[in-house]
Design an enzyme around this catalytic site. Structure first.
Site, PDB file in Angstrom:
ATOM      1  N   LYS A  49     -55.189  -4.407   2.157  1.00  0.00           N
ATOM      2  CA  LYS A  49     -53.959  -3.720   2.624  1.00  0.00           C
ATOM      3  C   LYS A  49     -53.225  -2.809   1.607  1.00  0.00           C
ATOM      4  CE  LYS A  49     -54.354  -5.375   6.585  1.00  0.00           C
ATOM      5  NZ  LYS A  49     -53.478  -6.322   7.068  1.00  0.00           N
ATOM      6  N   SER A 297     -59.822 -15.109   5.940  1.00  0.00           N
ATOM      7  CA  SER A 297     -60.515 -14.135   6.580  1.00  0.00           C
ATOM      8  C   SER A 297     -61.686 -13.718   6.227  1.00  0.00           C
ATOM      9  CB  SER A 297     -59.194 -13.051   6.641  1.00  0.00           C
ATOM     10  OG  SER A 297     -59.075 -12.706   5.181  1.00  0.00           O
TER      11      SER A 297
END
Length: 358
Positions: A49, A297
């Site tokens: 991110k 994840s």
């Protein structure tokens, strides 16, 4: 020690974003198939991110929507908020993060350490609740709403950076990439890098993964959308197929517009579902067998890639995206079996020498 083009002098922390390494998985993959992972936790604030935050801030500045000393507000599961907090600290903006109570406490602390204000919404309201709160704050105060789930800058940045990095790395090695595996949070990596790979390496099969308990894409049910502050695309409500799942950062309770844009291009060759338990087990195996310390994840993506490896022809090359570090999950179920105190075996080992026996 091998030299690296990452070791050079930079003018500020944001210049270190991207060019993350691709590392071979040597013990988990079946014989005859080459499995690699792209370790996005090598970004400065340890997640993929960081790319998104840089894209959002640069786009806002370019459009004149983000003014010096202004305030950025965004709904986040943590990693985007941490990355935006870094960018805002470096650029001199204020940052307000809105986060559902279900996400890990350490993420809140990291954001606050970077100077952000963190507002916590009730867990039952899910992703749409924190998004709605961020929208309200932006509209009331005239703040810059980052819109990570809708902004075109998201996928565009991955098309410009992540995709070319992947292809260049394998071309330099003289190896064709047969399968590329990713999950989705906003869908920016999938839509942006996926579009680049589809255009430049059409033989590469793109595998998208999502939680089995929150199979939004696989459901075939369209996401309802609405206009917010003059821009269309925000979720109008939670998706009916969503259920709570332990893969933080993946699959909020709606299909992001960025992800939907990639789906409309039919970038994915296949969608594979993964259980949270499988994701966490794979994350721990990567740590203990490969020294790759990734979050839930990443475990989910690699589990999916291992399923691909089982069916792939001998000699195939598979790449899985690893979005972040396991350090973001210390207070989550991923570390439930990891004790802080010595266990019986460790106590017995401690007792084999005199120090501390008194």
């Amino acid at each position: 020690m091998a030299s690296t083009d990452r070791c050079r002098v930079y003018e500020n922390i944001t210049e270190t974003i991207g060019q993350t390494p691709i590392v071979k998985v040597n013990k988990l993959a079946p014989e005859g198939v080459n499995l690699y992972v792209k370790l996005e936790y090598f970004n400065p604030l340890s997640s993929v991110k960081d790319r998104l935050a840089l894209a959002i801030i640069e786009d806002g500045e370019k459009r004149g929507e983000l003014k010096p000393g202004g305030t950025v507000v965004e709904a986040t599961s943590g990693n985007t908020g941490i990355a935006l907090a870094m960018l805002c600290a470096q650029r001199g903006y204020n940052f307000v993060a809105v986060m559902a109570a279900s996400f890990s406490v350490e993420r809140r602390k990291v954001m606050r350490a970077l100077g952000a204000k963190v507002l916590i919404t009730p867990a039952p309201l899910g992703g749409t609740g924190m998004v709605k709160k961020a929208e309200e704050l932006a509209e009331k105060n005239g703040w810059f709403l980052a819109r990570q789930f809708e902004t075109e800058a998201n996928a565009a940045f991955h098309k410009r950076t992540t995709g070319p990095e992947i292809l260049a790395a394998f071309e330099n090695k003289g190896v064709a990439l047969d399968y590329w595996v990713t999950g989705y949070g906003t869908g920016g990596t999938f839509a942006g890098a996926g579009e680049f790979l589809k255009e430049k390496s059409p033989k590469t099969k793109i595998i998208l993964s999502e939680p089995k308990g929150a199979a939004l894409v696989s459901s075939g049910i369209q996401q309802e959308r609405k206009e917010v502050m003059g821009k269309f695309g925000a979720p109008a409500s939670g998706h009916p197929s969503w259920k709570p799942h332990p893969i933080q950062g993946w699959t909020p309770n709606f299909i992001p517009k960025v992800c939907e844009d990639g789906l409309k291009q039919n970038l994915q060759n296949e969608v594979i579902l993964v259980e949270g338990k499988e994701a966490m087990e794979t994350s721990m195996k990567l740590a203990r067998l490969e020294g790759i310390f990734c979050g839930t994840s990443g475990g989910a993506t690699v589990w999916t890639a291992l399923e691909v490896c089982k069916k792939a022809p001998k000699g195939s090359t598979v790449l899985a995206m690893v979005p972040d570090t396991a350090e973001r999950y210390l207070s989550t179920p991923l570390f439930e079996s990891i004790e802080a105190e010595m266990n019986a075996e460790e106590k017995a080992l401690f007792a084999t020498t005199p120090l501390g026996q008194d």
